[in-house]
Design an enzyme around this catalytic site. Structure first.
Site, PDB file in Angstrom:
ATOM      1  N   GLU A 193     -11.229  -0.606  -3.600  1.00  0.00           N
ATOM      2  CA  GLU A 193     -10.536   0.183  -2.576  1.00  0.00           C
ATOM      3  C   GLU A 193      -9.392   0.951  -3.226  1.00  0.00           C
ATOM      4  O   GLU A 193      -9.277   0.997  -4.457  1.00  0.00           O
ATOM      5  CB  GLU A 193     -10.027  -0.721  -1.446  1.00  0.00           C
ATOM      6  CG  GLU A 193      -9.156  -1.870  -1.885  1.00  0.00           C
ATOM      7  CD  GLU A 193      -8.878  -2.873  -0.752  1.00  0.00           C
ATOM      8  OE1 GLU A 193      -9.313  -2.645   0.379  1.00  0.00           O
ATOM      9  OE2 GLU A 193      -8.213  -3.881  -1.017  1.00  0.00           O
ATOM     10  N   ASP A 230       0.826  -1.213   0.000  1.00  0.00           N
ATOM     11  CA  ASP A 230       0.000   0.000   0.000  1.00  0.00           C
ATOM     12  C   ASP A 230       0.861   1.263   0.000  1.00  0.00           C
ATOM     13  O   ASP A 230       0.728   2.119   0.893  1.00  0.00           O
ATOM     14  CB  ASP A 230      -0.926   0.043   1.228  1.00  0.00           C
ATOM     15  CG  ASP A 230      -1.675  -1.254   1.449  1.00  0.00           C
ATOM     16  OD1 ASP A 230      -1.954  -1.944   0.460  1.00  0.00           O
ATOM     17  OD2 ASP A 230      -1.978  -1.568   2.618  1.00  0.00           O
TER      18      ASP A 230
END
Lengths: 202, 359
Positions: free
Chosen positions: B240, B68
């Site tokens: 997401e 991420d």
């Protein structure tokens, strides 16, 4: 004395008016307040669209649950969002209002790992009024069970999910579709209209 | 004597098991990720080959283990990237190629994390993003608990990212946005965006009802007001990691569809749409609204380059660079940083290239 009487009557009338206004406002804001919730023990059928494939079983059995109305969804093939889905659809009509909230609670257990479930409220024509994906259903390693006894006895877990409607329909229905192949049992499914809008989501 | 041997054997087996567990944990960054649920590598990829390594090199493999990654930003003469992990780890580089571990941004985690998210250890932060606004850097990060939407996005500020600078100091700015079990969104995966007219926005979202957008106060990084509009930008069954970038008069929304954190079995892919306004509607190349399951695939699995996620773009010296993480199919699905060239096609849409194409 006469003045006092008149004031008292006026005050009483005003109080009555205020009270009626408050009731009318509540009814206007939450027109579904007359129904407290819907359970879905039966009325399920298989939903299969596109290339997705699966089966469902009503009143299914699970070795760690004695409930007579388990819903078992087994999906063997999923498709990209919007291109196909397999799962269960319920025939119970639901009074859904635009910009209102609905909470769904249920218990579930999966076979072969955790999965995501899409919950949606849809019209008969297939228009989606509300939709939410709840991930990690069946995940247990880090999930805190309700009680130590429950942790030791059963892999079943309780879940809640909230839906925010973007449309109105008096005969909407509930649809549940896994986002990947799975075998999942559900129990105690209940949908409840909410009477307070969460401030964080206005 | 026999008993001693038994003790030794039990001890040895125990030690080896513990060692294996530690090694597996260290090699699997998904252990600290909210969406991780299955073994990262259940189906080991084919043995590494020179060809595969060359493919990954051209796909921008920078070798460092991150999950991420934030948008890459520049401070003085160095590039910085932040990532998921305990206390928010950072890495820095002078050339976008060689990266060195930097200090952790949330070394002193704010007290509100444990209060807002009781199930969080208090220093477990996910999917940070960073942006330079005015005279400071704003670092957004998320705290959550596994598989729940009891989450919060916080902000911390620092006038510099250079730890040798006397002014270097992270200041907690508090909670930007929070989601609870009774909400239909998840305050996760923040991505900041500074508009042409100086307005600051934050896109975020993970599963539930998809990707959201709120406006922030550029001075503080906080929401302009607690009940300011929250706009829905995109929805998909599993969505997401949003990211917004403005180019040539249009706003481009990058999102992740699919599932992360499963090593070589991850199905993550980066999809895009664009809009005339930051609030949308974002339409894909076929004109389909990303709120209605639209989204054109920009970057997907390609050989050992698996599950690209968390897009970011940095422009440097007239060149655009696209950053993301990927799961290395030659290294048991470990997630690593990729930085590769990005160009803009004649139709305005971005194209992610290979390294040699930029040289």
């Amino acid at each position: 004395m006469h003045h006092r009487k008149l004031w008292s009557i006026a005050l009483a009338l005003y109080a009555l008016y205020s009270c009626r206004s408050a009731i009318a406002q509540t009814k206007s804001d939450f027109p579904h307040a007359h129904w407290a919730g819907i359970n879905f023990p039966t009325g399920w059928s298989l939903l299969r669209e596109g290339e997705a494939a699966g089966t469902i079983e009503q009143d299914a059995k699970h070795p760690q649950r004695t409930s007579p109305h388990l819903l078992h969804i087994s999906v063997t093939k999923t498709a990209d969002s919007g291109k196909g889905r397999a799962g269960a659809t319920n025939s119970t009509p639901i009074d859904v209002y635009d910009d209102h909230w609905y909470d769904i609670s249920f218990s579930a257990v999966t076979e072969g790992g955790s999965i995501g479930l899409v919950f949606s409220l849809e019209t008969a024509e297939g228009k989606v009024l509300a939709r939410t994906t709840l991930p990690e259903i069946g995940h247990s390693e880090r999930d805190n069970p309700d009680t130590p006894a429950e942790a030791a006895a059963s892999p079943w877990r309780n879940y809640t999910v909230s839906l925010h409607a973007r449309g109105t329909d008096s005969h909407a229905h509930l649809v549940i579709t896994p986002i990947e192949p799975t075998s999942i049992w559900l129990d105690d499914l209940k949908l409840t209209p909410r009477t307070v809008t969460p401030s964080s989501a206005k | 004597m026999k008993f001693r041997w038994q003790l030794f054997a039990v001890g040895a087996v125990g030690f080896m098991t513990a060692y294996a567990a530690v090694v597996m944990f260290a090699q699997n960054p998904s252990d600290s990720n909210p969406s991780a649920s299955k073994p990262a590598v259940s189906n080991p990829a084919a043995p590494s080959t020179d060809e595969q390594q060359e493919m990954l090199r051209r796909d921008g493999n920078r070798g460092i283990r991150v999950h991420d990654p934030s948008t890459i930003v520049k401070c003085k003469d160095e590039f910085w990237v932040f990532a998921t992990g305990t206390n928010t780890p950072s890495f820095h580089s002078k050339d976008l190629e060689h990266w060195i571990r930097g200090p952790r941004a949330n070394a002193n985690p704010p007290a509100w994390v444990k209060q807002a998210i009781p199930r969080n250890r208090g220093n477990d932060f996910w999917a940070p993003d960073i942006i330079h606004v005015g005279d400071k850097y704003l670092l957004f990060f998320a705290a959550s608990s596994f598989g729940k939407n009891t989450s919060a996005i916080g902000v911390a500020t620092n006038p510099t990212l250079d730890p040798s600078d006397p002014a270097y100091h992270w200041t907690d700015g508090g909670i930007v946005v929070q989601s609870k079990e009774t909400d239909d969104f998840n305050a996760l995966d923040p991505a900041a965006f500074l508009d042409q007219d100086g307005k600051l926005w934050l896109s975020f979202g993970s599963f539930w009802s998809g990707i959201k957008l709120i406006e922030l106060d550029p001075a503080t990084g906080l929401r302009i007001s607690p009940d300011s509009p929250m706009v829905s930008l995109a929805h998909w069954d599993s969505i997401e990691a949003p990211y917004i970038y403005f180019h040539d008069g249009r706003y481009y929304l990058f999102v992740n569809q699919g599932l992360c954190c499963r090593g070589v079995n991850s199905t993550y892919r980066i999809c895009i749409g664009r809009a005339d306004k930051v609030t949308g509607p974002y339409l894909d190349k076929d004109g389909k609204d990303m709120l209605l399951t639209g989204g054109t695939i920009l970057l997907d699995r390609d050989g050992p380059f698996i599950g690209p996620g968390h897009a970011g773009i940095i422009e440097d010296q007239g060149k655009y660079w696209f950053s993301c993480h990927f799961y290395d199919g030659t290294d048991r699905g470990v997630s690593k940083l990729s930085v590769r060239p990005l160009t803009w096609g004649a139709d305005g849409w971005p194209v992610v290239g290979k390294l040699d194409e930029a040289q």
